[in-house]
Write a protein that holds these residues in place. Structure first.
Motif, mmCIF file in Angstrom:
data_model
loop_
_atom_site.group_PDB
_atom_site.id
_atom_site.type_symbol
_atom_site.label_atom_id
_atom_site.label_comp_id
_atom_site.label_asym_id
_atom_site.label_seq_id
_atom_site.Cartn_x
_atom_site.Cartn_y
_atom_site.Cartn_z
ATOM 1 N N ALA A 217 0.787 -1.310 -0.352
ATOM 2 C CA ALA A 217 0.451 -0.255 -0.012
ATOM 3 C C ALA A 217 0.429 0.907 -0.134
ATOM 4 O O ALA A 217 0.308 2.015 -0.893
ATOM 5 C CB ALA A 217 -1.243 0.088 1.106
ATOM 6 N N ARG A 218 1.887 1.373 0.650
ATOM 7 C CA ARG A 218 3.035 1.834 0.567
ATOM 8 C C ARG A 218 3.548 2.504 -0.155
ATOM 9 O O ARG A 218 4.260 3.602 -0.459
ATOM 10 C CB ARG A 218 3.399 1.892 1.868
ATOM 11 C CG ARG A 218 2.950 2.383 3.277
ATOM 12 C CD ARG A 218 2.278 3.819 3.914
ATOM 13 N NE ARG A 218 1.301 3.836 4.923
ATOM 14 C CZ ARG A 218 1.015 4.530 4.860
ATOM 15 N NH1 ARG A 218 1.106 5.726 4.490
ATOM 16 N NH2 ARG A 218 -0.377 4.612 5.943
ATOM 17 N N ASN A 219 3.328 1.937 -1.007
ATOM 18 C CA ASN A 219 4.868 1.616 -2.725
ATOM 19 C C ASN A 219 3.558 2.409 -3.567
ATOM 20 O O ASN A 219 3.099 1.224 -3.682
ATOM 21 C CB ASN A 219 5.324 0.236 -2.803
ATOM 22 C CG ASN A 219 6.338 0.995 -3.984
ATOM 23 O OD1 ASN A 219 6.354 1.679 -5.241
ATOM 24 N ND2 ASN A 219 8.034 0.880 -3.613
ATOM 25 N N LEU A 220 3.632 3.104 -4.014
ATOM 26 C CA LEU A 220 3.177 3.829 -5.020
ATOM 27 C C LEU A 220 2.550 3.017 -6.786
ATOM 28 O O LEU A 220 2.059 3.250 -7.676
ATOM 29 C CB LEU A 220 2.663 4.949 -5.666
ATOM 30 C CG LEU A 220 2.501 5.932 -4.074
ATOM 31 C CD1 LEU A 220 2.900 7.329 -4.628
ATOM 32 C CD2 LEU A 220 1.079 5.884 -4.487
ATOM 33 N N PRO B 290 -0.447 7.910 1.365
ATOM 34 C CA PRO B 290 0.919 7.065 1.214
ATOM 35 C C PRO B 290 1.372 7.278 0.996
ATOM 36 O O PRO B 290 3.276 7.882 0.073
ATOM 37 C CB PRO B 290 0.167 6.090 0.092
ATOM 38 C CG PRO B 290 -0.486 7.428 -0.732
ATOM 39 C CD PRO B 290 -1.370 8.530 -0.092
ATOM 40 N N LEU B 291 2.338 7.929 2.366
ATOM 41 C CA LEU B 291 3.856 9.258 2.713
ATOM 42 C C LEU B 291 4.116 8.338 4.217
ATOM 43 O O LEU B 291 3.676 7.909 5.055
ATOM 44 C CB LEU B 291 3.137 10.400 3.010
ATOM 45 C CG LEU B 291 2.600 11.112 1.674
ATOM 46 C CD1 LEU B 291 2.718 12.162 2.228
ATOM 47 C CD2 LEU B 291 3.141 11.058 0.604
ATOM 48 N N THR B 292 4.973 8.255 3.936
ATOM 49 C CA THR B 292 6.422 8.771 5.674
ATOM 50 C C THR B 292 6.912 9.566 5.350
ATOM 51 O O THR B 292 7.259 10.378 4.600
ATOM 52 C CB THR B 292 7.043 6.980 5.446
ATOM 53 O OG1 THR B 292 7.957 7.294 4.047
ATOM 54 C CG2 THR B 292 6.499 5.742 4.930
ATOM 55 N N GLY C 143 7.650 3.220 -6.332
ATOM 56 C CA GLY C 143 8.524 2.540 -7.085
ATOM 57 C C GLY C 143 9.881 2.067 -6.418
ATOM 58 O O GLY C 143 9.755 2.063 -5.758
ATOM 59 N N ARG C 144 11.008 1.949 -7.310
ATOM 60 C CA ARG C 144 12.551 2.305 -6.927
ATOM 61 C C ARG C 144 11.898 3.881 -6.433
ATOM 62 O O ARG C 144 13.448 3.988 -5.881
ATOM 63 C CB ARG C 144 12.777 1.705 -8.071
ATOM 64 C CG ARG C 144 12.494 0.662 -8.681
ATOM 65 C CD ARG C 144 13.794 0.491 -10.281
ATOM 66 N NE ARG C 144 15.135 0.509 -9.812
ATOM 67 C CZ ARG C 144 16.105 -0.836 -9.579
ATOM 68 N NH1 ARG C 144 15.059 -2.219 -10.244
ATOM 69 N NH2 ARG C 144 17.423 -0.889 -9.862
ATOM 70 N N VAL C 145 11.947 5.179 -7.677
ATOM 71 C CA VAL C 145 12.111 5.840 -6.503
ATOM 72 C C VAL C 145 11.380 7.089 -5.644
ATOM 73 O O VAL C 145 10.372 6.684 -5.838
ATOM 74 C CB VAL C 145 11.578 7.032 -8.482
ATOM 75 C CG1 VAL C 145 11.671 8.629 -8.286
ATOM 76 C CG2 VAL C 145 12.113 6.623 -9.803
ATOM 77 N N PRO C 146 12.137 7.421 -4.987
ATOM 78 C CA PRO C 146 11.929 7.983 -3.694
ATOM 79 C C PRO C 146 10.818 9.434 -4.183
ATOM 80 O O PRO C 146 11.939 10.509 -4.817
ATOM 81 C CB PRO C 146 12.934 7.998 -2.564
ATOM 82 C CG PRO C 146 14.194 8.122 -2.958
ATOM 83 C CD PRO C 146 13.799 7.105 -5.027
#
Length: 873
Positions: A24-27, A181-183, A215-218
């Motif tokens: 859920a936290r990875n878009l 969906p943020l930390t 995905g792989r990108v912050p």
């Protein structure tokens, strides 16, 4: 009673379901169908009620349902497969890790004022944000080590509704980061990481850093809504593109200066490689260059050397084809925010102001231009389509005096769209049956066009059946949205029965959806209302139109256009054939593009920098009907759709121009488009229409991919910028800055003294060689500081050289007694017809990004050339 404070309580999942949190936290879920289907299976009704947002969904599913899923082997197998797929996706090698050639940056920092990743993270207003989101997602698919940087707007962009009389109304819902969906980025002890900017009068602007994992990108999003800030500072990140000049300036300072500090904090805390390239997506983020200058000054460089070090690794992308689209601030306002009493006191405010000064003819010396600063601090710059690149070179040519517009160092990388986001699942499933699921994923995510030809083998009935299914789904979506809109406008349920017959899944469907500035001409279709009505109600070949779009809250002219269109769509005669849907956004777009047969775009050429909505439609087999502007000017072919003829010669008479272009639009619809759609072949299918759909998918599809775009950025801009960045050590930056200062001081004494040409015959013949001997004055400079060129090509009736080719000339011995140098070379006369040449001197240094970088050129004075102006017959 109203709560005095709002908090979000997150669910505790049973241990077997713990991977749901990571998913859920990875878009990536926003473009990965299997993950979305997994979340939907938790509870389909709650999934829809949560607007298909996994984070919201997890907060609404009951403990009993979680408990049942934790004991469901089939569900746990699906969960494990999705979790493993995400691990492989984020940790395995992708295109970037396996590309040949090397030289790629360890990381790229990509700054943008808005990002359209998903409707669940509403931090976008239009095309710029959607493009930025697609850039991040494509970079993730390709394995490009990008770090995104933006702001977290607590109200996002506005939600649009309509009044009963069709006037746009805006609402700004408050966003709670804990429900997104943020930390939060935290220090080792668990406290949130903060950064601060100094403001005039001893105030400060503090911000925390939220991380969205794309995905792989912050993606780092800065948030100033902190109790430590005063009320003015807290509101800096309140709304996207809101507030007055100082509010916008503070937003852009936080984005640029604060964004660089956020990147440094993120790399320090996570071990992520430090960026070697900084990509400024439009001028809003231009202050990132000022902060990086500040960093270099802190390491011992002077200002000019720091500028050179920053320029080497900076890429600047401009998205506007008109000066009015550029942020410009009063110089006094900018000066007040830099210097001893505010931010970056180590820098001289006058030096900062010089970066954005409009020094060209027609510029305003009282304003600070963000795009000008972006170009001065970016050694590499680009527009977003071939046509926009040409327009940009003309618009900014004043920054490079002495050079023709075509030599201005602004290239172009045509935008693209992220196919996994915008292609309908039904299209993907049909493609997977033909190509295989893995090949489809690779084709869409890498931009490998060699895999698309197999789509040509899809049988016509399957392709036409797909188009009908998508159109039918759009009809259902439109009716639901239209019903909600009318209820919001105050209509009673009892008076809305007519909505059940709105649109028809077997009628040619045209889509038009975008922002509503005047140049996009939302209401051009209304130019001849009776003719449009006849098209809508034609007894044999009717058309239906779905329109959506938002006007900027401060743009009453745009709101009047919306109201004009809404009032037409409210007419009982046509309301079943043309609709306006309020609150256009990503969620609506993902249903709208696939369901339309024709995508309409009718901007005033050349004011559409690129315009990617038609690309998204094309990836779903929708044909384009557009003015040849932006990307459509570049890739239009009759197999892909239709080009609306333009009346550029009537640009000074906008009313006549609109009349002519609207008439051309109606003619195309009546005479070419509707007959082709409704024409049936022996098998009962619209064979010629289906053939165009197939050509659009197989030949246009690979071109419009964001994967293609990001690969171009890597090879053409990021890799060269990395090479330049690595070459610009502190000593090299000092040397280059000193060399530029010396050349600028000496340039007034550099001149072409004499040009001789001989030996080509009279008249010269094709294939002959024209020897040149040129005498130049270099003043205090040496031959190693310059390049002497012959510039030749065909000439137009005004004797201007077009299609020019530059040929370097070589020194022939040392300086003579008068201090002049002789250069020699030859021109190959390889074409017939009018031919001309000239000679010029340019600064030359191995660390320059282009010969035009300094904007210095010396050319012959009239009458000093012998035989200059050769004519070949």
């Amino acid at each position: 009673m109203k709560a005095i404070r709002r908090i979000t309580v997150r669910p505790v999942l049973p241990a077997p379901l713990a991977p749901l949190n990571d998913l859920a936290r990875n878009l990536r879920w926003s473009w990965h169908e299997e993950t979305r289907e997994l979340f939907r299976s938790l509870d389909p009704e709650r999934w829809d009620a949560a607007h298909r947002d996994p984070v919201r969904l997890l907060g609404t599913v009951t403990a009993e349902r979680f408990s049942a899923l934790a004991d469901d082997p089939a569900f746990l197998d699906r969960l494990a497969a999705c979790a493993e797929d995400l691990r492989e996706y984020t940790g395995g090698d992708r295109w970037y890790q396996t590309r040949t050639g090397g030289g790629g940056p360890a990381a790229v920092a990509y700054f943008s004022p808005e990002f359209g990743i998903t409707a669940a993270l509403p931090q976008y207003s239009g095309g710029l944000g959607i493009l930025a989101g697609d850039h991040l997602k494509a970079a993730s698919d390709l394995g490009v080590p990008l770090v995104g940087v933006g702001l977290l707007y607590r109200h996002g962009y506005f939600r649009q509704t309509l009044s009963r009389d069709g006037w746009q109304q805006e609402q700004y819902p408050v966003l709670d980061p804990d429900e997104l969906p943020l930390t939060v980025l935290s220090e080792p002890g668990g406290t949130p990481a903060h950064l601060a900017l100094a403001l005039p009068g001893g105030r400060s602007l503090r911000a925390r850093i939220w991380v969205a994992q794309v995905g792989r990108v912050p993606l780092l999003l800065l948030d100033s809504d902190l109790e430590e800030n005063d009320s003015g500072a807290r509101e800096v990140t309140d709304r996207l593109y809101g507030g007055g000049s100082e509010h916008r300036l503070l937003q852009e300072m936080l984005l640029g200066i604060g964004g660089v500090r956020a990147v440094r904090a993120y790399c320090r805390l996570t071990g992520h490689p430090a960026p070697e390239v900084f990509h400024t997506n439009e001028g809003h983020a231009g202050f990132l260059g000022v902060e990086r200058i500040h960093e270099h000054v802190g390491r011992g460089l002077d200002f000019d050397a720091a500028v050179e070090a920053v320029r080497a690794g900076t890429v600047f992308t401009t998205h506007t084809p008109v000066p009015a689209g550029i942020d410009r601030f009063d110089r006094a306002l900018v000066a007040r925010h830099f210097g001893p009493d505010a931010e970056l006191p180590e820098l001289d405010a006058d030096q900062v102001l010089r970066l954005g000064r409009e020094t060209y003819p027609g510029g305003d010396p009282t304003l600070f231009n963000m795009a000008v600063m972006g170009l001065r601090l970016g050694q590499r710059a680009n527009g977003v389509s071939l046509l926009h690149g040409r327009v940009s070179r003309e618009m900014f040519a004043g920054l490079w005096p002495g050079f023709d517009a075509e030599e201005v160092p602004i290239t172009s990388v045509t935008n693209g769209v992220h196919a996994p986001t915008w292609v309908a699942p039904e299209v993907l499933r049909l493609s997977a049956r033909q190509l295989g699921a893995r090949r489809v994923e690779e084709a869409l995510s890498t931009g490998d066009d060699s895999r698309w030809d197999a789509l040509a083998e899809i049988p016509d009935p399957d392709l036409w059946g797909l188009r009908r299914t998508l159109r039918e789904q759009l009809v259902g979506e439109v009716r639901e949205r239209l019903y909600r809109s009318w209820r919001q406008r105050g209509a009673a349920a009892a008076e809305l029965g007519w909505i059940d017959s709105v649109l028809d899944p077997d009628v040619l469907t045209i889509g038009f959806a975008r922002r509503v500035p005047s140049y996009k001409r939302l209401t051009l279709m209304l130019r001849d209302r009776e003719r449009l009505t006849r098209l809508l109600l034609h007894p044999e070949r009717p058309v239906q139109v779905v329109v959506a779009g938002k006007a900027h809250p401060a743009d009453d002219g745009g709101k009047r256009l919306v109201q004009e269109l809404v009032r037409f769509t409210d007419d009982p005669r046509v309301r079943h054939r043309i609709v306006f849907l309020p609150d256009y956004g990503m969620g609506m777009a993902q249903k709208l593009y696939p369901g339309c047969d024709v995508w309409l775009n009718n901007p005033l050429r050349p004011l559409e920098a690129c315009g990617t909505s038609g690309m998204k439609a094309a990836l779903n087999g929708c044909l384009n009907l557009s003015v040849r502007d932006g990307w459509w000017d570049e890739w239009y072919e009759p197999d892909f759709g239709w080009a609306v003829p333009t009346a550029d010669g009537d640009a000074t008479d906008p009313e006549r121009r609109d009349d002519l272009e609207a008439r051309a639009l109606y003619d195309l619809l009546e005479r070419r488009i509707t007959p082709r759609f409704y024409e049936r072949g022996p098998d009962g299918l619209p064979d010629r229409w289906v053939a165009m759909v197939r050509q659009t998918l197989t030949r246009l599809g690979p071109k419009v991919l964001a994967a293609r775009m990001v690969r171009e950025y890597v090879e053409r801009l990021y890799v060269p910028a990395t090479t330049a960045h690595r070459a610009l050590t502190a000593d090299a930056a000092r040397e280059l800055a000193g060399w530029k200062a010396r050349v600028r001081a000496a340039w007034p004494r550099v001149a072409v003294d004499h040009v001789e040409a001989s030996g080509a015959g009279a008249p010269p013949e094709l294939g002959a060689v024209l020897p040149l001997r040129v005498r130049v004055r270099l003043g205090e400079l040496a031959p190693g500081d310059v390049e002497v060129q012959a510039v030749a090509g065909r000439v137009d009736p005004d004797d201007r050289i077009v299609d020019a080719v530059a040929v370097p000339l070589k020194p022939a011995g040392g300086a003579d007694l008068e201090g002049c140098w002789v250069y020699e070379g030859q021109l190959d006369l390889a074409r017939t017809g009018p031919f001309g040449y000239t000679v010029r001197i340019l600064p030359a240094h191995p660390l320059l990004g282009s010969a035009a970088e300094l904007g210095l050129v010396a050319a012959p004075v009239t009458g000093t050339a012998t035989g200059a102006g050769v004519l070949l017959r």
